[in-house]
Motif scaffolding. Sequence first.
Motif, PDB file in Angstrom:
ATOM      1  N   TYR A 184       0.845  -1.199   0.000  1.00 16.49           N
ATOM      2  CA  TYR A 184       0.000   0.000   0.000  1.00 16.49           C
ATOM      3  C   TYR A 184       0.881   1.251   0.000  1.00 16.49           C
ATOM      4  CZ  TYR A 184      -4.509  -2.263   0.987  1.00 16.49           C
ATOM      5  OH  TYR A 184      -5.653  -3.001   0.903  1.00 16.49           O
TER       6      TYR A 184
ATOM      7  N   ILE B  68      -1.257   4.651  -3.566  1.00 17.40           N
ATOM      8  CA  ILE B  68      -2.570   4.346  -2.993  1.00 17.40           C
ATOM      9  C   ILE B  68      -2.693   4.852  -1.557  1.00 17.40           C
ATOM     10  CG2 ILE B  68      -4.178   2.502  -2.341  1.00 17.40           C
ATOM     11  CD1 ILE B  68      -2.923   0.771  -4.478  1.00 17.40           C
TER      12      ILE B  68
ATOM     13  N   PHE C 104      -5.274   7.727  -0.546  1.00 17.95           N
ATOM     14  CA  PHE C 104      -6.405   7.306   0.276  1.00 17.95           C
ATOM     15  C   PHE C 104      -6.457   8.065   1.593  1.00 17.95           C
ATOM     16  CE2 PHE C 104      -8.391   4.851   3.607  1.00 17.95           C
ATOM     17  CZ  PHE C 104      -9.584   4.481   3.029  1.00 17.95           C
TER      18      PHE C 104
ATOM     19  N   PHE D  20      -9.408  10.547   2.505  1.00 19.75           N
ATOM     20  CA  PHE D  20     -10.274  10.119   3.604  1.00 19.75           C
ATOM     21  C   PHE D  20     -10.361  11.191   4.691  1.00 19.75           C
ATOM     22  CE2 PHE D  20     -10.809   7.979   7.749  1.00 19.75           C
ATOM     23  CZ  PHE D  20     -12.057   7.422   7.546  1.00 19.75           C
TER      24      PHE D  20
ATOM     25  N   LEU E  49     -15.050   4.287  -0.198  1.00 16.76           N
ATOM     26  CA  LEU E  49     -13.597   4.230   0.003  1.00 16.76           C
ATOM     27  C   LEU E  49     -13.072   2.843   0.390  1.00 16.76           C
ATOM     28  CD1 LEU E  49     -12.854   7.690   1.646  1.00 16.76           C
ATOM     29  CD2 LEU E  49     -12.468   6.948  -0.698  1.00 16.76           C
TER      30      LEU E  49
ATOM     31  N   ALA F 149     -12.359   0.665  -2.471  1.00 21.83           N
ATOM     32  CA  ALA F 149     -11.141   1.107  -3.156  1.00 21.83           C
ATOM     33  C   ALA F 149      -9.892   0.525  -2.508  1.00 21.83           C
ATOM     34  CB  ALA F 149     -11.074   2.637  -3.157  1.00 21.83           C
ATOM     35  N   VAL F 150      -9.962   0.282  -1.195  1.00 21.71           N
ATOM     36  CA  VAL F 150      -8.820  -0.351  -0.517  1.00 21.71           C
ATOM     37  C   VAL F 150      -8.785  -1.841  -0.851  1.00 21.71           C
ATOM     38  CG1 VAL F 150      -7.821  -0.918   1.736  1.00 21.71           C
ATOM     39  CG2 VAL F 150      -8.857   1.308   1.372  1.00 21.71           C
TER      40      VAL F 150
END
Lengths: 244, 248
Positions: free
Chosen positions: A15, A20, A24, A28, A64, A67-68
């Motif tokens: 990650y 990403i 993210f 977030f 979200l 998306a992870v």
Amino acid sequence: MSTVLAIAKRELKSYFATPIAAVFLVVFVVLCGVFTFQVGRLFDRGVADLAPFFNYLPWLFLILIPAVAMRLWAEERKSGTIELLMTLPVSPGEAVTGKWLAGTLFVALALVLTFPMWITVNILGDPDNGVILANYIAALALASVFLALGGCASAFTRNQVVALVLSVVGCFILLTAGMPLVLDAISGYVPTAIIDAVRSISALSHFTSIARGVLLVPDLVWVVSMVVFWLFATVAVISLKKAD
Amino acid sequence: MSDLLVLEGLRKQFGDFTAVDGISLQVGVGEVLGFLGPNGAGKSTTMKMAAGFLEPDAGHATICGHDIGNAPKAAKKMLGYLPEGAPAYGEMRVGTFLSFCADVRGLSGAEQQKAIDLAMARTGLEPVADQVIDTLSKGFRRRVGLAQAILHEPKVLILDEPTDGLDPNQKHHVRELIKELSADRAIIISTHILEEVDAVCSRAIIIDKGKVVADGTADELRKQMPGRRKSNLDDVFRHFTSLEEAAA
């Protein structure tokens, strides 16, 4: 267990090796701020709590968290590393659990990064920090269920966009199952027992129940059984179509 | 038992197409088996089944006495596998990738560092240890796959086209490495480069349309050619594999 941790460690590292993680976390935290202060009008309410933040959180997660989760398995299929992973001495169960754990830890970090909001309400007033903690636990529990579902969607395909769409739809159904939107649509066609069953898998009612600060056994059972169910489903998908 | 890798009647069907049709073979300590065949003959499918990635429709694969279907963990611990195309986690650095593989294989601390250093030295990866795998050339990437396969000193090595995409110097280096490793191991390599059979293999199997069509040392294969006294391996290959094509 050490295998699960090794998988989780690698997944977490990847990650952060790609943009990403940064994208993210920033998106977030910014969106949490927007929903809490702009949309939720935290300051105008004149109440020192984080209710506006936690009310919007499930809907933010809806977009979200998939998306992870979307890359967890789709990426392995696309790059062919699934062949490497599945020929290491790793069982599908360990791989699935390790990946889910990595996603959950990553979301936990994102939740920790919303601490300025907690500081804000503590400076402005005297909130019930126990309730806030319960809300954070509820949020992480909800995220872990969404991640288990999203991981399963990701296992179906080598295409991350397909995985994203599948898991947003899945999470939406899970989230709204207890709402009139869904219940009205099926009532009249199915027996009451099924309507009650649908209502009981609804994520939102369990989320608000945990968030109220009373950790009830049915809610705990719901979280654990949901995660276990989707992890098992993922193992089944991976074992049945390893090479596709 | 001396046969570390045993395949018994492996079969695999994809829809109507039979990719592997009853392949049996044994590889013992000190042997390097060359697995030859035209593209699409079922080489990679056989190796995927031997490594436990694909489940065979029929037959067994046994590694050091452990059935890969019934005892996958025990079998995979004794196995080093280089998949076709040498896939690796592209966003990772070479060193971190190898240490992940070592973690999963239960190597830790000083033991892990020693294993990684040795594998990198054997495959010549030291200069790129801190480089991201996606930025490496094809030759280096292949060697990352090799390093991963030999990291834990496995008793059985299954290498799918280990020299594909390497330049002549690198090919020579990898062949020397395979010879060096073969002393106390069983190794199976797939290739369609015939010179490789003479260079490293103690025995070769030619498969075509999912079936074994020839089995023996390079010299024995040459002798199986009817009519000619001194044929080269290219002729042998064409002889065995074109027969089937004519029949189809």
